[in-house]
Design an enzyme around this catalytic site. Structure first.
Site, PDB file in Angstrom:
ATOM      1  N   TRP A 107       0.839  -1.206   0.000  1.00  0.00           N
ATOM      2  CA  TRP A 107       0.000   0.000   0.000  1.00  0.00           C
ATOM      3  C   TRP A 107       0.872   1.254   0.000  1.00  0.00           C
ATOM      4  CZ3 TRP A 107      -4.137  -1.558  -1.932  1.00  0.00           C
ATOM      5  CH2 TRP A 107      -4.713  -2.772  -1.554  1.00  0.00           C
ATOM      6  N   ASP A 174      -1.732   6.666   6.405  1.00  0.00           N
ATOM      7  CA  ASP A 174      -2.740   5.707   5.949  1.00  0.00           C
ATOM      8  C   ASP A 174      -2.938   4.718   7.095  1.00  0.00           C
ATOM      9  OD1 ASP A 174      -4.211   3.632   4.889  1.00  0.00           O
ATOM     10  OD2 ASP A 174      -2.786   3.121   3.293  1.00  0.00           O
ATOM     11  N   LYS A 198     -11.849  -2.208   7.168  1.00  0.00           N
ATOM     12  CA  LYS A 198     -10.982  -3.043   7.985  1.00  0.00           C
ATOM     13  C   LYS A 198     -11.162  -2.855   9.488  1.00  0.00           C
ATOM     14  CE  LYS A 198      -8.140  -3.534   4.079  1.00  0.00           C
ATOM     15  NZ  LYS A 198      -7.407  -2.641   3.214  1.00  0.00           N
TER      16      LYS A 198
HETATM   17  C1  PLP Z   1      -6.789  -2.225   2.184  1.00  0.00           C
HETATM   18  C2  PLP Z   1      -5.810  -1.131   2.302  1.00  0.00           C
HETATM   19  C3  PLP Z   1      -5.743  -0.111   1.345  1.00  0.00           C
HETATM   20  C4  PLP Z   1      -6.600  -0.084   0.098  1.00  0.00           C
HETATM   21  O1  PLP Z   1      -7.907   0.157   0.370  1.00  0.00           O
HETATM   22  P1  PLP Z   1      -8.995   0.262  -0.817  1.00  0.00           P
HETATM   23  O2  PLP Z   1     -10.219   0.631  -0.053  1.00  0.00           O
HETATM   24  O3  PLP Z   1      -9.063  -1.074  -1.461  1.00  0.00           O
HETATM   25  O4  PLP Z   1      -8.548   1.311  -1.754  1.00  0.00           O
HETATM   26  C5  PLP Z   1      -4.844   0.902   1.544  1.00  0.00           C
HETATM   27  N1  PLP Z   1      -4.022   0.915   2.624  1.00  0.00           N
HETATM   28  C6  PLP Z   1      -4.054  -0.057   3.551  1.00  0.00           C
HETATM   29  C7  PLP Z   1      -3.124   0.007   4.725  1.00  0.00           C
HETATM   30  C8  PLP Z   1      -4.953  -1.108   3.421  1.00  0.00           C
HETATM   31  O5  PLP Z   1      -4.982  -2.082   4.343  1.00  0.00           O
END
Ligand code: PLP
Length: 362
Positions: A107, A174, A198
């Protein structure tokens, strides 16, 4: 009808993922009849009073639970955290400016790629040399950059920052896969963003929590859809927001507050992680894939010492009602995602399977 509380599946899915059973039940009820209105949450206007109340409550609860300063703002947008990778440089990188990133996994790599479409992004530290199995530490963060970006929890590789890097420049994180799982000093961050799926709710909404004072400094002309300030000024209703995901996020935040907020969830997440990692360390048939000091409390990655035993192990955990344990397609092995709503009884069920497997094959 099978209700959420009666399901017997131990859901280790990495995202979208498990949510509290009462959230599923309340969300299901609201699909049929939203707060006794005779209308479904799926058919009400986002401009209606009841939904405006949902939006305000979700924004306020997120700030309250995370202890965000009053002047911070919250918006819920579509597009996933992946759109966040694009929005970050659009909103924080000056034209002709420079940003700093750490590269701790897939990511982070994608976030860097997006930043480089907008300008210069320097990678100040990376763990790519060891397939991202650790968190780089002790590196400098230049003071001549517009911002510093990192990924707090690396969902795919199973590493997590235990101490957040400090910088003189605005810090952007993020936090998709560990937001609301542990204490965070929000005022240290110019922006925290996270896909909901998540730890907060269903796929379809991404939360941006930010200090509005750090916006509008880039000299860039932005599309209104890419402009965080525009979304904040319009109360996260510049265009139709993800109504149902925002509602489910609100329910999940109510649940989290109800159980005792960050202090209680931190205790639970620590207990779950200790239970699983101690089994990985105790049983010679299993090997953790990350540096022990950087192990994620959310996503535990491990392999079998003897890969030829995988079919036997897979049969055992599937029989025990465990789901979603396979590692990310880019890594292989196994990944146990233990998000906030996963009960410790599900972790115990996995540990029981691991011990049973060790007895049969040890
Ligand atoms: C899953 C994830 C993403 C991507 O998320 P999307 O909603 O599929 O764009 C980005 N960063 C992290 C840390 C993730 O776990």
């Amino acid at each position: 009808m099978l209700t959420a509380a009666k399901k017997k599946v131990h859901n280790y899915s990495a995202g979208p993922c498990i949510l509290p059973p009462e959230v599923f039940e309340k969300a299901a009820q609201a699909v049929l009849d939203f707060e006794g209105s005779g209308l479904s949450i799926l058919e009400i206007s986002h401009r209606s009073k009841p939904f405006e109340a949902v939006m305000s409550k979700a924004q306020a609860l997120l700030k309250e639970i995370m202890g965000a300063p009053d002047h911070y703002q919250v918006v819920f947008l579509g597009g996933g955290a992946s759109m966040g990778f694009h929005m970050v440089p659009q909103n924080y990188l000056r034209t002709g400016g420079k940003a700093a990133y750490t590269n701790t996994g897939e990511w982070a790599t994608r976030a860097i790629k997006e930043a480089r479409l907008a300008g210069e992004a320097v990678v100040v530290a990376s763990s790519e040399d060891k397939n991202f199995n650790y968190i780089p530490k002790g590196h400098a963060i230049p003071s001549d950059v517009d911002y510093f970006h990192f990924t707090s929890n690396n969902t795919i590789f199973g590493t997590q920052y235990k101490d957040f890097p400090k910088a003189e420049v605005p810090v952007i994180c993020d936090m998709s896969s560990d937001i609301l799982s542990r204490p965070v000093n929000v005022r240290d961050f110019a922006l925290i963003y996270a896909g909901a799926q998540k730890n907060m709710g269903p796929a379809g909404a991404t939360v941006y929590l930010f200090d509005p004072g750090q916006l509008g400094k880039t000299g860039r002309k932005l599309s209104p859809m890419m402009d965080l300030k525009n979304h904040a000024d319009k109360g996260s209703m510049y265009n139709t927001p993800p109504v149902f995901p925002v509602y489910v996020i609100m329910l999940t935040l109510e649940w989290l507050k109800g159980i005792g907020g960050i202090p209680e969830i931190t205790k639970r997440n620590t207990a779950k992680a200790e239970l699983l990692y101690s089994a990985i360390d105790r049983l010679p048939l299993f090997t953790g894939t990350t540096a022990p000091e950087d192990r994620s409390q959310m996503n535990a990655t491990f392999v079998l010492s003897d890969a030829s035993l995988e079919p036997a192990f897979d049969a055992l955990w599937k029989e025990a009602g465990i789901s979603g344990l396979r590692g990310h397609r880019s890594v292989g092995g196994y990944r146990a995602s233990m998000y906030n709503a996963l009960p410790i009884s599900s972790v115990q069920a996995l540990v029981d399977v691991m011990e049973d497997f060790a007895r049969k094959n040890g």
